[in-house]
Design an enzyme around this catalytic site. Sequence first.
Site, PDB file in Angstrom:
ATOM      1  N   GLU A   1       7.278  -6.912   0.884  1.00 12.32           N
ATOM      2  CA  GLU A   1       6.078  -6.819   1.730  1.00 12.32           C
ATOM      3  C   GLU A   1       5.134  -7.995   1.462  1.00 12.32           C
ATOM      4  OE1 GLU A   1       4.981  -4.915   4.089  1.00 12.32           O
ATOM      5  OE2 GLU A   1       6.130  -3.042   4.047  1.00 12.32           O
TER       6      GLU A   1
ATOM      7  N   LYS B   1      -2.081  -1.507  -3.885  1.00 12.76           N
ATOM      8  CA  LYS B   1      -2.969  -0.344  -3.836  1.00 12.76           C
ATOM      9  C   LYS B   1      -2.159   0.922  -3.939  1.00 12.76           C
ATOM     10  CE  LYS B   1      -5.981   1.908  -0.546  1.00 12.76           C
ATOM     11  NZ  LYS B   1      -6.461   1.932   0.811  1.00 12.76           N
TER      12      LYS B   1
ATOM     13  N   ARG C   1     -10.745   9.798   2.077  1.00 10.58           N
ATOM     14  CA  ARG C   1     -10.604  10.458   3.382  1.00 10.58           C
ATOM     15  C   ARG C   1     -11.739  11.456   3.591  1.00 10.58           C
ATOM     16  NH1 ARG C   1      -3.979  11.000   2.969  1.00 10.58           N
ATOM     17  NH2 ARG C   1      -3.595   8.741   2.977  1.00 10.58           N
TER      18      ARG C   1
ATOM     19  N   LYS D   1       1.283   9.992   5.746  1.00 12.12           N
ATOM     20  CA  LYS D   1       1.356   8.581   6.151  1.00 12.12           C
ATOM     21  C   LYS D   1       2.633   7.909   5.650  1.00 12.12           C
ATOM     22  CE  LYS D   1      -3.659   8.020   6.710  1.00 12.12           C
ATOM     23  NZ  LYS D   1      -4.823   7.113   6.557  1.00 12.12           N
TER      24      LYS D   1
ATOM     25  N   LYS E   1       0.857  -1.183   0.000  1.00 15.95           N
ATOM     26  CA  LYS E   1       0.000   0.000   0.000  1.00 15.95           C
ATOM     27  C   LYS E   1       0.893   1.232   0.000  1.00 15.95           C
ATOM     28  CE  LYS E   1      -3.577   2.438   2.553  1.00 15.95           C
ATOM     29  NZ  LYS E   1      -4.610   2.360   3.596  1.00 15.95           N
TER      30      LYS E   1
ATOM     31  N   TYR F   1     -14.921   0.961  -6.955  1.00 11.03           N
ATOM     32  CA  TYR F   1     -16.182   1.696  -6.785  1.00 11.03           C
ATOM     33  C   TYR F   1     -17.063   1.559  -8.024  1.00 11.03           C
ATOM     34  CZ  TYR F   1     -13.494   3.481  -2.912  1.00 11.03           C
ATOM     35  OH  TYR F   1     -12.727   3.551  -1.775  1.00 11.03           O
TER      36      TYR F   1
ATOM     37  N   SER G   1     -10.235   5.584  -4.550  1.00 13.04           N
ATOM     38  CA  SER G   1     -11.191   6.689  -4.687  1.00 13.04           C
ATOM     39  C   SER G   1     -10.737   7.741  -5.689  1.00 13.04           C
ATOM     40  CB  SER G   1     -11.429   7.315  -3.320  1.00 13.04           C
ATOM     41  OG  SER G   1     -10.200   7.753  -2.748  1.00 13.04           O
TER      42      SER G   1
HETATM   43  C1  PBG Z   1      -7.215   3.605   5.554  1.00 13.48           C
HETATM   44  C2  PBG Z   1      -7.605   3.315   4.160  1.00 13.48           C
HETATM   45  C3  PBG Z   1      -7.466   4.219   3.108  1.00 13.48           C
HETATM   46  C4  PBG Z   1      -8.013   3.610   1.987  1.00 13.48           C
HETATM   47  C5  PBG Z   1      -8.445   2.345   2.363  1.00 13.48           C
HETATM   48  N1  PBG Z   1      -8.176   2.173   3.722  1.00 13.48           N
HETATM   49  C6  PBG Z   1      -6.965   5.603   3.104  1.00 13.48           C
HETATM   50  C7  PBG Z   1      -5.643   5.914   3.639  1.00 13.48           C
HETATM   51  O1  PBG Z   1      -4.772   5.067   3.809  1.00 13.48           O
HETATM   52  O2  PBG Z   1      -5.457   7.088   3.940  1.00 13.48           O
HETATM   53  C8  PBG Z   1      -8.074   4.268   0.657  1.00 13.48           C
HETATM   54  C9  PBG Z   1      -9.110   3.771  -0.293  1.00 13.48           C
HETATM   55  C10 PBG Z   1      -9.423   4.697  -1.398  1.00 13.48           C
HETATM   56  O3  PBG Z   1      -8.817   5.769  -1.590  1.00 13.48           O
HETATM   57  O4  PBG Z   1     -10.334   4.353  -2.149  1.00 13.48           O
HETATM   58  N2  PBG Z   1      -6.598   2.648   6.288  1.00 13.48           N
END
Ligand code: PBG
Length: 325
Positions: free
Chosen positions: A236, A251, A208, A220, A198, A316, A277
């Site tokens: 990982e 991701k 968010r 992050k 990720k 989505y 998203s």
């Molecule tokens: C948080 C989480 C995130 C997403 C899935 N789980 C956001 C982040 O890490 O800030 C993102 C999913 C998306 O953008 O569609 N643990």
Amino acid sequence: MYLPHRNRTLRRTQSIRDIAAETVLTPNDFMLPVFITEGKNNVEEISSMPGYFRRSLDETVKEVKEIWQLGIKAVNTYVKVDDKLKDNTGKEAWNPNGLMQQAIKAIKDAVPEMIIMTDVALDPYSQYGHDGIVDIKSGYILNDETVEALTKMGLSHAEAGADFLAPSDMMDGRIGALRKALEENGYTGVGIMSYAAKYASCFYGPFRDALDSAPGFGDKKTYQMNYANRREAINEALKDMAEGADIVMVKPAMAYLDIIREVKNAVTIPVSAYQVSGEYAMIKAAAQHGWIDEQKAIIESLTAIKRAGADLISTYFGKDAAKIL
Ligand code: PBG
């Protein structure tokens, strides 16, 4: 001109293209994220995700029935909790009567065959919007303390009836800790889908907004991966597989097709990818302007993600894609 072989032969008609297709999408390829919020009869559109909604429990159940009717067999559940419930321990995350736990039970009651994959990370519960517990002095996210919290959270999801835990936090050692906790507590049928690779990505912005979970300070990058890196993703994924993950995820998806392929070649378990998203928002926005054809963009992007090596795609566009297919 004499040519011993003409590549265009296999592209000449739609029927020929169909039988020659190397990658074919089906609804079994999709997982659908669902955003759950408090209240009743509550359906709120997410402003940065036009056409996508947060729903109260009762509305979520209706939605999940519809998702099942379309042939989609898995949902990724996320909750937006009240600010009052947020702190720096994340303790609401393992409240047996919390919103996530209630949602798992309600969905299982209504559509027992639907696979429920729960988000395991502290950000919706963190007053700082971080995926773990913050060391107040330094601002660093504490790894081992967070893993302990995630273990309680994961167990409470298993207790409520989750099929898969899907830790999205990127702490070290959380897959092993969750696996051990599941085994020790008799949840031997519960799977783990690890958000293994990720990346610290700007493409999570709209998500968010959806959960009101943007980090209150900093970013992050001390836990999510640097998008400059490729081998780190393999590392990982292999570690998570060794710690007991059943599925490993990459991701985001569209800017990370190379990573999906690398991970696919490295592991011997299913690989998933998350069309996040921001990827949704980009396609939606361009389509709303009439700049691209939305349906074609949906199918092309999802086919590319599958072609890259994804066995499963969180998207989505899952409902739209299932309808188009
Ligand atoms: C948080 C989480 C995130 C997403 C899935 N789980 C956001 C982040 O890490 O800030 C993102 C999913 C998306 O953008 O569609 N643990």
